[in-house]
Write a protein that holds these residues in place. Sequence first.
Motif, PDB file in Angstrom:
ATOM      1  N   MET A 173      -1.594  18.616  75.259  1.00  0.00           N
ATOM      2  CA  MET A 173      -1.182  17.366  74.630  1.00  0.00           C
ATOM      3  C   MET A 173      -0.202  16.606  75.524  1.00  0.00           C
ATOM      4  O   MET A 173      -0.305  15.390  75.691  1.00  0.00           O
ATOM      5  N   GLN A 233      -0.488  12.845  77.160  1.00  0.00           N
ATOM      6  CA  GLN A 233       0.462  11.794  76.808  1.00  0.00           C
ATOM      7  C   GLN A 233       1.266  11.293  77.999  1.00  0.00           C
ATOM      8  O   GLN A 233       1.772  10.184  77.980  1.00  0.00           O
ATOM      9  N   GLN A 277      -1.780  13.437  66.815  1.00  0.00           N
ATOM     10  CA  GLN A 277      -1.711  12.415  67.857  1.00  0.00           C
ATOM     11  C   GLN A 277      -2.017  11.035  67.286  1.00  0.00           C
ATOM     12  O   GLN A 277      -1.345  10.060  67.612  1.00  0.00           O
TER      13      GLN A 277
END
Length: 163
Positions: free
Chosen positions: A52, A56, A137
Amino acid sequence: MKKSLLLIAVLALSPAAFADDNAAKLALAREAISAMQADKMFDGMAAQMKQMAAQQTRLPASATPEQIKQAEELQGKILDLSMSEAKAMIGKMDAIYASVYSEAELKAMVAFFKSSEGQSMMAKQPQVMAQMMPLIQGMQQSLMPKIQKLVEETKAAAKPAAP
């Protein structure tokens, strides 16, 4: 006199009995935490968090290979540090569990997480988390503009009115 001696004896033995109960409850809490495979759960979370974070973290298109490498190394170090601290926290969970849950509840947790259903639940947690990550998310992405708007409105309200 006999009653006084009996009372003194009971009071003197109470802390020892409490210490034994507390030690037994702590051991039961450790067993429950172990049965829940908390350490493996954190390992699984680490892999998902790493993925993740990589998604990002957006470096500018002009970033050099060296800058990309440095950013990835920093990200790895931060994640490793975070996971190390999280795993250290597992060692402190037993006292919390022992203070919150009754002995009967701890025994039930141990029984459940050692059962085939409990083991199945734990084995499927990575799948659950993998399916939850896109939801999280998406929530973060939809929240960011709303949060920024709230911050801007708060700043605007705090400014003194023009004369």
